[in-house]
Design an enzyme around this catalytic site. Structure first.
Site, PDB file in Angstrom:
ATOM      1  N   LYS A 174      -6.668  -0.869 -16.775  1.00  0.00           N
ATOM      2  CA  LYS A 174      -6.444  -1.951 -17.214  1.00  0.00           C
ATOM      3  C   LYS A 174      -7.212  -3.232 -16.389  1.00  0.00           C
ATOM      4  O   LYS A 174      -6.461  -3.483 -15.215  1.00  0.00           O
ATOM      5  CB  LYS A 174      -5.007  -2.675 -17.535  1.00  0.00           C
ATOM      6  CG  LYS A 174      -4.511  -3.341 -18.231  1.00  0.00           C
ATOM      7  CD  LYS A 174      -5.074  -4.772 -18.353  1.00  0.00           C
ATOM      8  CE  LYS A 174      -4.556  -5.703 -17.223  1.00  0.00           C
ATOM      9  NZ  LYS A 174      -5.337  -7.006 -17.183  1.00  0.00           N
ATOM     10  N   GLU A 249      -2.520  -2.417  -3.476  1.00  0.00           N
ATOM     11  CA  GLU A 249      -3.767  -2.898  -2.534  1.00  0.00           C
ATOM     12  C   GLU A 249      -3.402  -4.482  -2.673  1.00  0.00           C
ATOM     13  O   GLU A 249      -4.114  -5.053  -3.717  1.00  0.00           O
ATOM     14  CB  GLU A 249      -5.070  -2.567  -2.746  1.00  0.00           C
ATOM     15  CG  GLU A 249      -5.344  -1.232  -2.549  1.00  0.00           C
ATOM     16  CD  GLU A 249      -5.520  -0.911  -1.208  1.00  0.00           C
ATOM     17  OE1 GLU A 249      -5.853  -1.903  -0.370  1.00  0.00           O
ATOM     18  OE2 GLU A 249      -5.425   0.119  -0.575  1.00  0.00           O
ATOM     19  N   CYS A 283     -10.552 -10.346  -0.640  1.00  0.00           N
ATOM     20  CA  CYS A 283      -9.191  -9.895  -0.217  1.00  0.00           C
ATOM     21  C   CYS A 283      -9.280  -9.769   1.317  1.00  0.00           C
ATOM     22  O   CYS A 283      -8.215 -10.258   1.748  1.00  0.00           O
ATOM     23  CB  CYS A 283      -8.544  -8.574  -0.700  1.00  0.00           C
ATOM     24  SG  CYS A 283      -9.876  -7.342  -0.654  1.00  0.00           S
ATOM     25  N   GLU A 384      -2.476 -17.030   0.718  1.00  0.00           N
ATOM     26  CA  GLU A 384      -3.613 -16.662   0.411  1.00  0.00           C
ATOM     27  C   GLU A 384      -4.136 -17.711  -0.439  1.00  0.00           C
ATOM     28  O   GLU A 384      -3.989 -17.734  -1.638  1.00  0.00           O
ATOM     29  CB  GLU A 384      -3.804 -15.335   0.090  1.00  0.00           C
ATOM     30  CG  GLU A 384      -5.181 -14.728  -0.282  1.00  0.00           C
ATOM     31  CD  GLU A 384      -5.177 -13.589  -1.187  1.00  0.00           C
ATOM     32  OE1 GLU A 384      -4.243 -13.362  -2.117  1.00  0.00           O
ATOM     33  OE2 GLU A 384      -5.840 -12.712  -0.924  1.00  0.00           O
TER      34      GLU A 384
HETATM   35  P1  NAD Z   1      -3.640 -10.631  -9.985  1.00  0.00           P
HETATM   36  O1  NAD Z   1      -2.210 -10.109  -9.392  1.00  0.00           O
HETATM   37  O2  NAD Z   1      -3.273 -12.034 -10.936  1.00  0.00           O
HETATM   38  O3  NAD Z   1      -4.054  -9.496 -11.306  1.00  0.00           O
HETATM   39  C1  NAD Z   1      -4.439  -8.355 -10.956  1.00  0.00           C
HETATM   40  C2  NAD Z   1      -4.376  -7.415 -12.193  1.00  0.00           C
HETATM   41  O4  NAD Z   1      -2.786  -7.470 -12.422  1.00  0.00           O
HETATM   42  C3  NAD Z   1      -5.021  -8.020 -13.402  1.00  0.00           C
HETATM   43  O5  NAD Z   1      -5.393  -7.102 -14.233  1.00  0.00           O
HETATM   44  C4  NAD Z   1      -3.822  -8.505 -14.148  1.00  0.00           C
HETATM   45  O6  NAD Z   1      -4.032  -8.776 -15.457  1.00  0.00           O
HETATM   46  C5  NAD Z   1      -2.729  -7.651 -13.698  1.00  0.00           C
HETATM   47  N1  NAD Z   1      -1.366  -8.026 -14.106  1.00  0.00           N
HETATM   48  C6  NAD Z   1      -0.895  -9.304 -13.896  1.00  0.00           C
HETATM   49  N2  NAD Z   1       0.565  -9.185 -14.000  1.00  0.00           N
HETATM   50  C7  NAD Z   1       0.802  -8.145 -14.469  1.00  0.00           C
HETATM   51  C8  NAD Z   1       2.013  -7.049 -14.878  1.00  0.00           C
HETATM   52  N3  NAD Z   1       3.206  -8.311 -14.663  1.00  0.00           N
HETATM   53  N4  NAD Z   1       2.105  -6.027 -14.852  1.00  0.00           N
HETATM   54  C9  NAD Z   1       0.792  -5.197 -14.772  1.00  0.00           C
HETATM   55  N5  NAD Z   1      -0.338  -6.108 -14.399  1.00  0.00           N
HETATM   56  C10 NAD Z   1      -0.344  -7.223 -14.272  1.00  0.00           C
HETATM   57  O7  NAD Z   1      -4.656 -10.741  -9.304  1.00  0.00           O
HETATM   58  P2  NAD Z   1      -6.123 -11.413  -9.219  1.00  0.00           P
HETATM   59  O8  NAD Z   1      -5.941 -12.852  -9.236  1.00  0.00           O
HETATM   60  O9  NAD Z   1      -6.572 -10.650 -10.410  1.00  0.00           O
HETATM   61  O10 NAD Z   1      -6.886 -10.803  -8.045  1.00  0.00           O
HETATM   62  C11 NAD Z   1      -6.735 -11.353  -6.818  1.00  0.00           C
HETATM   63  C12 NAD Z   1      -5.842 -10.848  -5.930  1.00  0.00           C
HETATM   64  O11 NAD Z   1      -6.177  -9.447  -5.625  1.00  0.00           O
HETATM   65  C13 NAD Z   1      -5.790 -11.559  -4.491  1.00  0.00           C
HETATM   66  O12 NAD Z   1      -4.490 -11.651  -4.001  1.00  0.00           O
HETATM   67  C14 NAD Z   1      -6.724 -10.331  -3.552  1.00  0.00           C
HETATM   68  O13 NAD Z   1      -6.337 -10.525  -2.251  1.00  0.00           O
HETATM   69  C15 NAD Z   1      -6.277  -8.972  -4.213  1.00  0.00           C
HETATM   70  N6  NAD Z   1      -6.935  -8.257  -3.997  1.00  0.00           N
HETATM   71  C16 NAD Z   1      -6.922  -6.891  -2.943  1.00  0.00           C
HETATM   72  C17 NAD Z   1      -7.808  -6.238  -2.673  1.00  0.00           C
HETATM   73  C18 NAD Z   1      -7.444  -5.369  -1.623  1.00  0.00           C
HETATM   74  O14 NAD Z   1      -8.441  -4.399  -1.435  1.00  0.00           O
HETATM   75  N7  NAD Z   1      -6.391  -5.265  -0.968  1.00  0.00           N
HETATM   76  C19 NAD Z   1      -9.024  -6.308  -3.060  1.00  0.00           C
HETATM   77  C20 NAD Z   1      -9.369  -7.262  -4.319  1.00  0.00           C
HETATM   78  C21 NAD Z   1      -8.317  -8.258  -4.393  1.00  0.00           C
END
Ligand code: NAD
Length: 489
Positions: A174, A249, A283, A384
């Site tokens: 997803k 992550e 991230c 963040e």
């Molecule tokens: P997000 O948490 O809003 O969404 C990430 C994913 O989760 C999306 O596909 C979203 O649709 C899905 N999602 C949202 N709510 C959900 C739920 N209740 N159940 C299941 N899936 C759900 O994050 P974002 O805004 O897409 O990405 C940015 C974040 O990702 C930042 O915090 C960044 O630091 C983090 N990130 C971390 C790494 C790492 O390696 N640690 C790498 C890239 C990004």
């Protein structure tokens, strides 16, 4: 219309839902895609479950699974220009950065392909009893839900898909609802490489409706998630009733520590890329600059001079060095953090507003921003912001630098700049983060583990541990000459 991929078939969303994907650089319509709901998520899990329980993939010899990953790597190389273009249209990222990403993604598949094809697949245990054959083997976990963010859409996907398939799992992917295209293209490449139907499934759509059902479904064995901290907490809670294996992550608020003896020009240059690469939507962004008192004024002056000159532009603008933020809502969040920082006493040294260039009016741009004289506890320092915003704090000595660096709930990455090798190693070992760079920022390789400490999550991607995440260890004990024990006789 871009559709879902379930059980080897391209499938329209059951409820007919659709979503428009628009380029964040100028708002142009990229495509209209199907929007999955709970029924589609359930169908995708059923397909992945069936492919795991009855399909050939989990029982395919490791050498063949590895060979398939190597074929995918070659296909990614072949299609890297088209993939990079699709990624840039979805994210607004500069094309040249998307091309780098595609090369990294091909390398990731190559690494896991070789690891799986040539790696050890278990061990014989020395029990001391010649009448016993005892072995530990590594088996796939089962059906994996892979949930990924929008900032590095295909890269984050590759870090999960390659080891999950390499270990013999089946999955439902997803991707972020904002950036679906390269995931769709990857499904085609997996099929072209010969992956059996049902081993890879794709649902597109919002987290609450397409993602959450995957995390609750009892037929799913593992959830591997990359995204924000708040979502990560929700996913962990949703996976708890069925005791799924979970890998998270999450975000970071990563310190970049600069001592007075650092190589000045390199440290300034890397401090810029640490935080302003991909408009800070990384991230591991070095969003907290910690600079030694006596270097502070000269360092910040030069940094601000260079930050103020970073040209902004869309993915195909060769003169641009940084692109837009992902959405209007995300830009408003970044703006709110900057406003809060200023209200709490930070000093604006550059940026702090949208560019006034009319050519950028339709994109979600925000100027590279430096907030000086920041202090622990300000929300712009602790949270963040995930935008092009650098906070600057001063430190006097090594102990204070380490204390400030670790003054965060996160622990994803960090860097230390110094010409004293011993100090570099001392500080690197004291910073509580999954990756620490000495006199560098951002590099990673698929051979080395990536992941967070503290609330940046748990589990590791990449490296041998990145494969082990998708495996279960099983002990098989064989009694070679069973005879009655007469325990109860
Ligand atoms: P997000 O948490 O809003 O969404 C990430 C994913 O989760 C999306 O596909 C979203 O649709 C899905 N999602 C949202 N709510 C959900 C739920 N209740 N159940 C299941 N899936 C759900 O994050 P974002 O805004 O897409 O990405 C940015 C974040 O990702 C930042 O915090 C960044 O630091 C983090 N990130 C971390 C790494 C790492 O390696 N640690 C790498 C890239 C990004």
């Amino acid at each position: 219309m871009v559709e879902l991929f379930i059980g080897g078939e391209w499938t329209a969303a059951a409820d007919g839902g659709v979503r428009e994907i628009r380029c964040p650089a100028d708002g142009t319509l990229v495509a209209t895609v199907d929007e999955a709901g709970p029924k589609d998520a359930s169908a995708a899990v059923a397909a992945a479950r069936d492919a795991f329980d009855r399909g050939p993939w989990p029982g395919t010899p490791a050498a063949e699974r590895g060979a398939l990953l190597l074929r995918v790597s070659a296909l990614l190389e072949r299609d890297k220009d088209a993939l990079a273009r699709a990624e840039s249209l979805d994210t607004g990222k500069r094309l040249v950065e998307s091309v780098y990403d595609m090369e990294d993604i091909a390398r990731c598949f190559r690494y896991f392909g070789s690891l799986v094809a040539t790696g050890g697949h278990g061990r014989v245990v020395d029990t001391g009893d010649p009448g016993v054959d005892s072995r530990v083997v590594h088996e796939p976990v089962g059906v994996c839900a892979l949930i990924t963010p929008w900032n590095y859409p295909l890269l984050q996907t590759a870090w999960k898909v390659a080891p999950a398939l390499g270990a013999g799992n089946t999955f439902v992917l997803k991707p972020s609802e904002l950036t679906p295209h390269t995931a769709v293209m990857l499904m085609r490449l997996l099929a072209e490489a010969g992956l059996p139907a049902g081993a890879a499934n794709l649902v597109l759509g919002a987290g609450a409706t397409a993602g959450a059902p995957l995390t609750e479904d009892p037929r799913v064995d593992m959830v591997s998630f990359t995204g924000g901290l708040v979502t990560g907490r929700r996913i962990m809670a949703a996976a708890a009733p069925t005791v799924k294996k979970v890998a998270l992550e999450l975000g970071g608020k990563n310190p970049n520590i600069v001592f007075a003896d650092a190589a000045f020009d390199a440290a300034v240059d890397y401090a810029l890329t640490a935080v302003f690469l991909h408009a800070g939507q990384v991230c591991s962004a070095g969003a907290r600059l910690l600079v030694q008192e006596e270097l502070h004024d000269a360092f910040v002056t030069e940094l601000v001079r260079q930050a103020g000159a970073i040209p902004l532009g869309g993915p195909f603008d060769d003169d641009a060095r940084a692109g837009p933020l992902i959405s209007a809502a995300h830009r408003e969040k970044v703006e709110a953090y900057v406003a809060a920082g200023l209200a709490e006493g930070a000093v604006l040294r550059c940026g702090g507003e949208r560019p006034d260039d009319p050519a950028l009016r339709d994109g979600f741009y925000y100027l590279p921003t430096v907030l000086d004289e920041c202090t622990p506890g300000m929300s712009v320092v602790t949270d963040e912001s995930f935008g092009p915003v650098l906070t600057v704090e001063r430190f006097r000595d090594e102990d204070e630098a380490v204390a400030l660096a670790n003054d965060t709930v996160y622990g994803l990455a960090g860097a230390v700049w110094t010409s004293d090798a011993a100090r570099g190693h001392r500080v690197a070992s004291r910073v509580r983060a999954g990756t620490v760079w000495i006199n560098d920022f951002h590099p990673y390789v698929p051979q080395a583990e990536w992941g967070g400490m503290k609330q940046s999550g748990f589990g590791r991607e990449l490296g041998p541990t990145g494969l082990a995440e998708y495996q279960e260890a099983k002990h098989i004990w064989r009694n070679l000459s069973p005879s009655p024990q007469r325990w109860f006789a």
